[in-house]
Design a protein around this motif. Structure first.
Motif, PDB file in Angstrom:
ATOM      1  N   ILE A 175      48.525  22.716  49.723  1.00  6.17           N
ATOM      2  CA  ILE A 175      47.902  22.741  51.048  1.00  6.17           C
ATOM      3  C   ILE A 175      46.415  23.057  50.941  1.00  6.17           C
ATOM      4  O   ILE A 175      45.569  22.421  51.591  1.00  6.17           O
ATOM      5  N   GLN A 176      46.068  24.013  50.096  1.00  8.23           N
ATOM      6  CA  GLN A 176      44.663  24.389  49.956  1.00  8.23           C
ATOM      7  C   GLN A 176      43.849  23.267  49.318  1.00  8.23           C
ATOM      8  O   GLN A 176      42.698  23.029  49.705  1.00  8.23           O
ATOM      9  N   THR A 217      40.838  28.902  46.699  1.00  6.51           N
ATOM     10  CA  THR A 217      41.739  28.078  45.889  1.00  6.51           C
ATOM     11  C   THR A 217      41.642  28.433  44.412  1.00  6.51           C
ATOM     12  O   THR A 217      42.666  28.613  43.736  1.00  6.51           O
ATOM     13  N   VAL A 218      40.425  28.537  43.907  1.00  5.50           N
ATOM     14  CA  VAL A 218      40.243  28.911  42.495  1.00  5.50           C
ATOM     15  C   VAL A 218      40.814  30.302  42.236  1.00  5.50           C
ATOM     16  O   VAL A 218      41.467  30.547  41.202  1.00  5.50           O
ATOM     17  N   ASN A 219      40.584  31.214  43.175  1.00 11.07           N
ATOM     18  CA  ASN A 219      41.105  32.570  43.047  1.00 11.07           C
ATOM     19  C   ASN A 219      42.632  32.553  42.977  1.00 11.07           C
ATOM     20  O   ASN A 219      43.242  33.242  42.145  1.00 11.07           O
ATOM     21  N   VAL A 221      44.560  30.060  42.019  1.00 13.70           N
ATOM     22  CA  VAL A 221      44.991  29.445  40.757  1.00 13.70           C
ATOM     23  C   VAL A 221      44.936  30.454  39.615  1.00 13.70           C
ATOM     24  O   VAL A 221      45.888  30.588  38.826  1.00 13.70           O
ATOM     25  N   ILE A 222      43.831  31.198  39.523  1.00  4.52           N
ATOM     26  CA  ILE A 222      43.680  32.166  38.435  1.00  4.52           C
ATOM     27  C   ILE A 222      44.682  33.307  38.572  1.00  4.52           C
ATOM     28  O   ILE A 222      45.180  33.843  37.570  1.00  4.52           O
ATOM     29  N   ILE A 223      45.015  33.692  39.798  1.00  2.00           N
ATOM     30  CA  ILE A 223      45.940  34.798  40.014  1.00  2.00           C
ATOM     31  C   ILE A 223      47.381  34.394  39.743  1.00  2.00           C
ATOM     32  O   ILE A 223      48.124  35.102  39.046  1.00  2.00           O
ATOM     33  N   TYR A 224      47.795  33.231  40.274  1.00  2.00           N
ATOM     34  CA  TYR A 224      49.209  32.894  40.273  1.00  2.00           C
ATOM     35  C   TYR A 224      49.623  31.895  39.199  1.00  2.00           C
ATOM     36  O   TYR A 224      50.795  31.858  38.812  1.00  2.00           O
ATOM     37  N   ALA A 225      48.695  31.064  38.723  1.00  2.00           N
ATOM     38  CA  ALA A 225      49.064  30.090  37.691  1.00  2.00           C
ATOM     39  C   ALA A 225      49.559  30.751  36.410  1.00  2.00           C
ATOM     40  O   ALA A 225      50.547  30.277  35.819  1.00  2.00           O
ATOM     41  N   CYS A 251      45.285  39.807  35.575  1.00  2.00           N
ATOM     42  CA  CYS A 251      44.628  38.775  36.392  1.00  2.00           C
ATOM     43  C   CYS A 251      44.946  38.980  37.869  1.00  2.00           C
ATOM     44  O   CYS A 251      44.066  38.868  38.730  1.00  2.00           O
ATOM     45  N   PHE A 252      46.187  39.306  38.149  1.00  2.00           N
ATOM     46  CA  PHE A 252      46.610  39.466  39.540  1.00  2.00           C
ATOM     47  C   PHE A 252      45.907  40.638  40.211  1.00  2.00           C
ATOM     48  O   PHE A 252      45.400  40.516  41.332  1.00  2.00           O
ATOM     49  N   LEU A 253      45.857  41.778  39.528  1.00  2.00           N
ATOM     50  CA  LEU A 253      45.307  42.977  40.147  1.00  2.00           C
ATOM     51  C   LEU A 253      43.788  42.933  40.234  1.00  2.00           C
ATOM     52  O   LEU A 253      43.205  43.268  41.268  1.00  2.00           O
ATOM     53  N   LEU A 254      43.134  42.515  39.163  1.00  2.54           N
ATOM     54  CA  LEU A 254      41.669  42.560  39.141  1.00  2.54           C
ATOM     55  C   LEU A 254      41.047  41.486  40.026  1.00  2.54           C
ATOM     56  O   LEU A 254      40.017  41.718  40.661  1.00  2.54           O
ATOM     57  N   LEU A 255      41.655  40.307  40.092  1.00  2.00           N
ATOM     58  CA  LEU A 255      41.104  39.241  40.926  1.00  2.00           C
ATOM     59  C   LEU A 255      41.484  39.409  42.396  1.00  2.00           C
ATOM     60  O   LEU A 255      41.036  38.629  43.240  1.00  2.00           O
ATOM     61  N   GLY A 256      42.294  40.397  42.698  1.00  2.00           N
ATOM     62  CA  GLY A 256      42.606  40.683  44.088  1.00  2.00           C
ATOM     63  C   GLY A 256      41.403  41.215  44.860  1.00  2.00           C
ATOM     64  O   GLY A 256      41.416  41.258  46.096  1.00  2.00           O
ATOM     65  N   PHE A 257      40.337  41.594  44.134  1.00  2.90           N
ATOM     66  CA  PHE A 257      39.124  42.096  44.783  1.00  2.90           C
ATOM     67  C   PHE A 257      38.242  40.969  45.318  1.00  2.90           C
ATOM     68  O   PHE A 257      37.307  41.237  46.063  1.00  2.90           O
ATOM     69  N   VAL A 258      38.505  39.733  44.913  1.00  3.71           N
ATOM     70  CA  VAL A 258      37.614  38.631  45.264  1.00  3.71           C
ATOM     71  C   VAL A 258      37.535  38.435  46.776  1.00  3.71           C
ATOM     72  O   VAL A 258      36.442  38.312  47.344  1.00  3.71           O
ATOM     73  N   GLN A 259      38.684  38.388  47.457  1.00  2.00           N
ATOM     74  CA  GLN A 259      38.696  38.088  48.887  1.00  2.00           C
ATOM     75  C   GLN A 259      37.968  39.144  49.729  1.00  2.00           C
ATOM     76  O   GLN A 259      37.124  38.792  50.566  1.00  2.00           O
ATOM     77  N   PRO A 260      38.254  40.453  49.535  1.00  2.00           N
ATOM     78  CA  PRO A 260      37.493  41.441  50.328  1.00  2.00           C
ATOM     79  C   PRO A 260      36.010  41.460  49.984  1.00  2.00           C
ATOM     80  O   PRO A 260      35.174  41.644  50.880  1.00  2.00           O
TER      81      PRO A 260
END
Length: 279
Positions: A175-176, A217-219, A221-225, A251-260
């Motif tokens: 979808i994204q 979208t890139v975020n 992919v890096i988190i969930y792929a 990857c999941f925890l550290l890239l969770g900062f991207v959105q905020p």
């Protein structure tokens, strides 16, 4: 536990807890997620509620995403305590649904909202009132709650959870990507009979929407792929490699900062923090 272990003994009960190297790495990662992610997302939540940006209505999906992120940060604390209090594991498994479904679902809703605003502005204006966002968010929370209950009965790193996780990831990323390509095409096209200033403002709006969808979208992919690839690798090879799962968690925890941080950047709060430190 795999690899080297470190023993911690409590004098009162003489109970020995044995932690592997990857356990310690994951505890540090969860500690960072809780200590930095929780105040950051609370700050974003406070900015939205107090009217920063365009108010609660226009940032309603971001508000729900922040609430979801706060739940993920709190779950990091429960994850650490679960090493000593096994009764918390059920709550940890339950809150994993926020990470598996809640976060990508609200990110997906934000991308669809930007897509409608750029590609179908008439439809966007029609469904712009807050009540439509509330309906979509309520539906998203119901789906997320169902995922939370499912996570309680699907043990970690199993075939069932891997397929459950992978199907959602493929759906949300598809979808994204569709929204990303559609906004990119709209960005390259200019409407007929537009004035120079109007065209520039519209292109700026399209460009902001494209950048937001691209980063999200890139975020994702890096988190969930990595989780998806590692899960499928585990299913095919029948080998459960702890190091791969630990890398996925980092990857999941550290890239969770991207959105905020992206929200704070658009709200021009990061520049204020940088300038205050420079003074």
């Amino acid at each position: 536990m795999n690899n080297s272990t470190v023993n911690f003994t409590t004098p009162e009960s003489s109970t020995t807890y044995s932690f592997g190297l990857f356990d310690i790495m994951e505890m540090y990662a969860h500690s960072i997620s809780f200590l930095f992610g929780l105040p950051t997302n609370f700050y974003v939540l406070w900015l939205i509620i107090t009217g920063t940006e365009s108010g609660v209505a226009s940032m309603f999906f971001q508000l729900n995403l922040s609430v979801c992120e706060i739940g993920i940060c709190v779950n990091s604390l429960f994850f650490i305590f679960a090493f000593w209090f096994s009764s918390l594991k059920t709550l940890v498994y339950f809150l994993i649904g926020l990470a598996i479904t809640g976060r990508p679902l609200f990110q997906c809703l934000m991308c669809v909202e930007r897509y409608l605003a750029v590609v179908h502005p008439v439809t966007f204006l029609k469904y712009k009132p807050l009540r439509y966002r509330v309906i979509c968010s309520a539906t998203a929370w119901i789906i997320t709650l169902g995922s939370c209950f499912s996570s309680m009965f699907l043990p970690l790193n199993t075939i069932e959870q891997t397929w459950f996780f992978s199907v959602q990831f493929i759906l949300f990323i598809s979808i994204q990507l569709f929204c990303l390509v559609a906004v990119l095409r709209a960005l390259k096209q200019s409407g007929p009979g537009e004035r120079g200033r109007e065209r520039k403002e519209e292109n700026n709006m399209k460009r902001r929407a494209f950048h937001l969808i691209l980063i999200t979208t890139v975020n994702m992919v890096i988190i969930y792929a990595p989780y998806t690839v590692t899960g499928l690798f585990t299913i095919v090879t029948k080998q459960n490699i702890r190091a791969l799962w630990s890398i996925c968690l980092l990857c999941f925890l550290l890239l969770g900062f991207v959105q905020p941080l992206l929200f704070l950047y658009h709200a021009e709060k990061l520049s204020c923090l940088c300038s205050s430190k420079a003074m």
